[in-house]
Write an enzyme that holds these catalytic residues in place. Structure first.
Site, PDB file in Angstrom:
ATOM      1  N   ASN A   1       9.366  15.505 -10.133  1.00 11.51           N
ATOM      2  CA  ASN A   1       8.473  15.200  -9.029  1.00 11.51           C
ATOM      3  C   ASN A   1       8.015  16.537  -8.462  1.00 11.51           C
ATOM      4  O   ASN A   1       8.780  17.229  -7.776  1.00 11.51           O
ATOM      5  CB  ASN A   1       9.173  14.362  -7.958  1.00 11.51           C
ATOM      6  CG  ASN A   1       8.263  14.051  -6.770  1.00 11.51           C
ATOM      7  OD1 ASN A   1       7.437  14.864  -6.385  1.00 11.51           O
ATOM      8  ND2 ASN A   1       8.443  12.881  -6.179  1.00 11.51           N
TER       9      ASN A   1
ATOM     10  N   GLU B   1       4.146  12.383  -8.334  1.00 12.08           N
ATOM     11  CA  GLU B   1       3.460  12.919  -7.158  1.00 12.08           C
ATOM     12  C   GLU B   1       2.507  14.040  -7.545  1.00 12.08           C
ATOM     13  O   GLU B   1       2.499  15.108  -6.940  1.00 12.08           O
ATOM     14  CB  GLU B   1       4.448  13.364  -6.072  1.00 12.08           C
ATOM     15  CG  GLU B   1       4.880  12.235  -5.159  1.00 12.08           C
ATOM     16  CD  GLU B   1       5.392  12.724  -3.820  1.00 12.08           C
ATOM     17  OE1 GLU B   1       4.599  12.725  -2.855  1.00 12.08           O
ATOM     18  OE2 GLU B   1       6.580  13.093  -3.736  1.00 12.08           O
TER      19      GLU B   1
ATOM     20  N   TYR C   1       7.023   6.583 -10.496  1.00 10.26           N
ATOM     21  CA  TYR C   1       7.225   7.025  -9.116  1.00 10.26           C
ATOM     22  C   TYR C   1       7.406   5.760  -8.278  1.00 10.26           C
ATOM     23  O   TYR C   1       6.435   5.123  -7.859  1.00 10.26           O
ATOM     24  CB  TYR C   1       6.029   7.851  -8.649  1.00 10.26           C
ATOM     25  CG  TYR C   1       6.095   8.302  -7.211  1.00 10.26           C
ATOM     26  CD1 TYR C   1       7.285   8.761  -6.646  1.00 10.26           C
ATOM     27  CD2 TYR C   1       4.946   8.284  -6.411  1.00 10.26           C
ATOM     28  CE1 TYR C   1       7.329   9.185  -5.330  1.00 10.26           C
ATOM     29  CE2 TYR C   1       4.987   8.710  -5.095  1.00 10.26           C
ATOM     30  CZ  TYR C   1       6.179   9.160  -4.558  1.00 10.26           C
ATOM     31  OH  TYR C   1       6.233   9.574  -3.250  1.00 10.26           O
TER      32      TYR C   1
ATOM     33  N   ASP D   1      11.000   9.704 -10.357  1.00 10.87           N
ATOM     34  CA  ASP D   1      11.527   9.624  -8.993  1.00 10.87           C
ATOM     35  C   ASP D   1      11.736   8.149  -8.687  1.00 10.87           C
ATOM     36  O   ASP D   1      10.790   7.422  -8.377  1.00 10.87           O
ATOM     37  CB  ASP D   1      10.542  10.264  -8.025  1.00 10.87           C
ATOM     38  CG  ASP D   1      11.030  10.229  -6.586  1.00 10.87           C
ATOM     39  OD1 ASP D   1      12.094   9.628  -6.323  1.00 10.87           O
ATOM     40  OD2 ASP D   1      10.347  10.801  -5.718  1.00 10.87           O
TER      41      ASP D   1
ATOM     42  N   ASN E   1      13.612   6.959  -6.260  1.00  3.07           N
ATOM     43  CA  ASN E   1      13.739   6.739  -4.821  1.00  3.07           C
ATOM     44  C   ASN E   1      14.908   5.820  -4.473  1.00  3.07           C
ATOM     45  O   ASN E   1      14.871   5.094  -3.473  1.00  3.07           O
ATOM     46  CB  ASN E   1      12.426   6.208  -4.237  1.00  3.07           C
ATOM     47  CG  ASN E   1      11.542   7.340  -3.702  1.00  3.07           C
ATOM     48  OD1 ASN E   1      12.042   8.311  -3.150  1.00  3.07           O
ATOM     49  ND2 ASN E   1      10.242   7.209  -3.869  1.00  3.07           N
TER      50      ASN E   1
ATOM     51  N   ASP F   1      10.347  19.752  -3.404  1.00  2.00           N
ATOM     52  CA  ASP F   1      11.645  19.393  -2.847  1.00  2.00           C
ATOM     53  C   ASP F   1      12.530  18.690  -3.885  1.00  2.00           C
ATOM     54  O   ASP F   1      13.681  18.369  -3.595  1.00  2.00           O
ATOM     55  CB  ASP F   1      11.515  18.546  -1.583  1.00  2.00           C
ATOM     56  CG  ASP F   1      10.447  17.465  -1.674  1.00  2.00           C
ATOM     57  OD1 ASP F   1       9.814  17.318  -2.748  1.00  2.00           O
ATOM     58  OD2 ASP F   1      10.233  16.755  -0.673  1.00  2.00           O
ATOM     59  N   HIS F   2      12.011  18.481  -5.082  1.00  2.00           N
ATOM     60  CA  HIS F   2      12.774  17.927  -6.196  1.00  2.00           C
ATOM     61  C   HIS F   2      12.948  18.989  -7.273  1.00  2.00           C
ATOM     62  O   HIS F   2      12.091  19.872  -7.438  1.00  2.00           O
ATOM     63  CB  HIS F   2      12.039  16.741  -6.833  1.00  2.00           C
ATOM     64  CG  HIS F   2      11.825  15.579  -5.931  1.00  2.00           C
ATOM     65  ND1 HIS F   2      12.499  14.388  -6.051  1.00  2.00           N
ATOM     66  CD2 HIS F   2      10.969  15.407  -4.875  1.00  2.00           C
ATOM     67  CE1 HIS F   2      12.087  13.536  -5.129  1.00  2.00           C
ATOM     68  NE2 HIS F   2      11.158  14.123  -4.405  1.00  2.00           N
TER      69      HIS F   2
END
Length: 294
Positions: free
Chosen positions: A7, A34, A110, A148, A150, A248-249
Site C-alpha cells: 500500500n 492506494e 484494497y 491491504d 484492513n 505508512d505501510h
C-alpha cells in the site's frame, strides 16, 4: 518467483521510493494499493519506467482515492477489474484487480476501511469481503489474494489489543469475514511461516509509532495450497517504511521455490526498540470519516 504487495498511499508521492525499491528487491509480481491515480494518469506516470524494467501492468484507479494495480514480469493475462457483482458505496470503487501471472491467479485488493463499527461503511466492508470470498471460491486453487486487508487477523497482530476493543480492524465480524475468505482455501503465509513472531506491516505516521514498533499487521498475502506449499521465505520489508517520505505501510515479500535473500526473518530489519503500550488509544483508521478515509 517473488510476489509482493505494498500500500503505497499515493503512487505519485511514493515514486522516488517505488522505483529504487523495484530495482533493489526485483519482485516478479507487485500488487499495489492506494495508488490514488486514474488509469490514464497512472499510465502517463509509470508506463515507460515499468516497461524499461520489464513489467507489464494492470491498473484500476480513481482520480483521488483508492486505486489498485498489478505489476508483473511473468505474464499478465485475463485481467479483471473490480469484483463482478460486488457492492459499491454507493457506486463500485477501484478496490480490486486480478490477473494470471506466472500461472497464479493474483488478486490485488484494497479492502474498505470500515470507519466505525456502527457505520454504513462497516457493513459495506463486510459485504465487500463476502463478494471477494465468493469470487475466490470459484477457483483456481493456484491463487494469491494480496493487499491491504484492513483487518488484523488476531490480537497478536496489533501492538496493544486492549486499547483497540470496539474499534474497526479487530472486531469479531471483521475477523469472521476474513476467516470465511481464508476458508475458500487460502493460507496466511507470513503468519504460517512465523507463527510466534511479532510482525507488523503498518505504523501510523504519528511521532514515535514506527520507531517504537507500535504497529499492526493488516497487509496480507493469502495463498491457495498449491502456492503456499512453494513458499521459501515470507517477510515484511521494514526498510521501505524508514527515511523521508515513506508510505505508512511496508511491503510484504513472499518468495516461491527459492529465496534469493535467504529465509531472513519476519521483519527486515528487525525493529530496534519493540515496545508494548497500555492505556487509552485508538486505531488511527477509526477517526471520524473524511474524504481521505475512502
Amino acid at each position: 518467483m517473488r510476489v509482493t504487495t505494498w500500500n503505497v498511499n499515493s503512487v505519485k508521492q511514493r515514486l522516488p521510493r517505488l522505483l529504487p525499491w523495484l530495482d533493489q528487491r526485483r519482485p516478479d509480481v507487485l500488487c499495489l494499493q492506494e495508488t490514488k491515480l486514474a488509469d490514464a494518469a497512472f499510465a502517463e506516470l509509470l508506463s515507460k519506467e515499468l516497461a524499461d524494467r520489464g513489467y507489464e501492468y494492470a491498473a484500476h484507479g480513481e482520480a483521488r482515492w483508492n486505486g489498485v494495480a498489478i505489476l508483473s514480469r511473468v505474464g499478465l493475462d485475463d485481467v479483471v477489474t473490480g469484483i463482478p457483482g460486488g457492492p459499491g458505496f454507493p457506486h463500485p470503487e477501484a478496490r480490486a484487480v486480478s490477473a494470471t501471472c506466472g500461472g497464479i491467479r493474483v488478486h490485488s485488493v484494497y479492502v474498505p476501511n470500515g470507519r466505525t463499527p456502527d457505520s454504513d461503511h462497516y457493513q459495506y466492508k463486510l459485504t465487500w469481503l463476502k463478494a471477494l470470498r465468493d469470487l475466490v471460491a470459484t477457483g483456481p486453487d493456484a491463487v494469491i489474494v494480496a493487499g491491504d486487508i484492513n483487518i488484523a487477523p488476531a490480537d497478536a497482530d496489533v501492538f496493544d489489543p486492549e486499547a483497540f476493543v470496539g474499534q474497526t480492524h479487530v472486531t469479531a465480524p471483521e475477523r469472521a469475514a476474513l476467516a470465511e475468505l481464508q476458508a475458500a482455501g487460502l493460507h496466511d503465509v507470513v503468519r504460517d511461516h512465523w507463527p510466534d513472531k511479532r510482525v507488523f506491516s503498518y505504523w501510523d505516521y504519528r511521532a514515535g509509532m514506527f520507531h517504537q514498533d507500535l504497529g499492526m499487521r493488516i497487509d496480507l498475502v493469502l495463498a491457495g495450497t498449491p502456492v503456499a506449499e512453494r513458499v521459501k521465505a515470507a517477510w515484511v520489508d521494514r526498510h521501505a517504511r524508514k527515511g523521508t517520505g515513506p508510505s505508512d505501510h511496508a511491503p510484504v515479500v513472499v518468495d516461491l521455490d527459492e529465496a534469493p535473500d535467504g529465509d531472513i526473518g519476519p521483519v527486515v530489519p528487525p525493529p530496534s526498540a519493540p515496545a508494548a503500550r497500555r492505556g487509552k488509544a485508538r486505531l488511527p483508521q477509526a477517526a471520524p470519516a473524511t474524504p481521505d478515509d475512502k
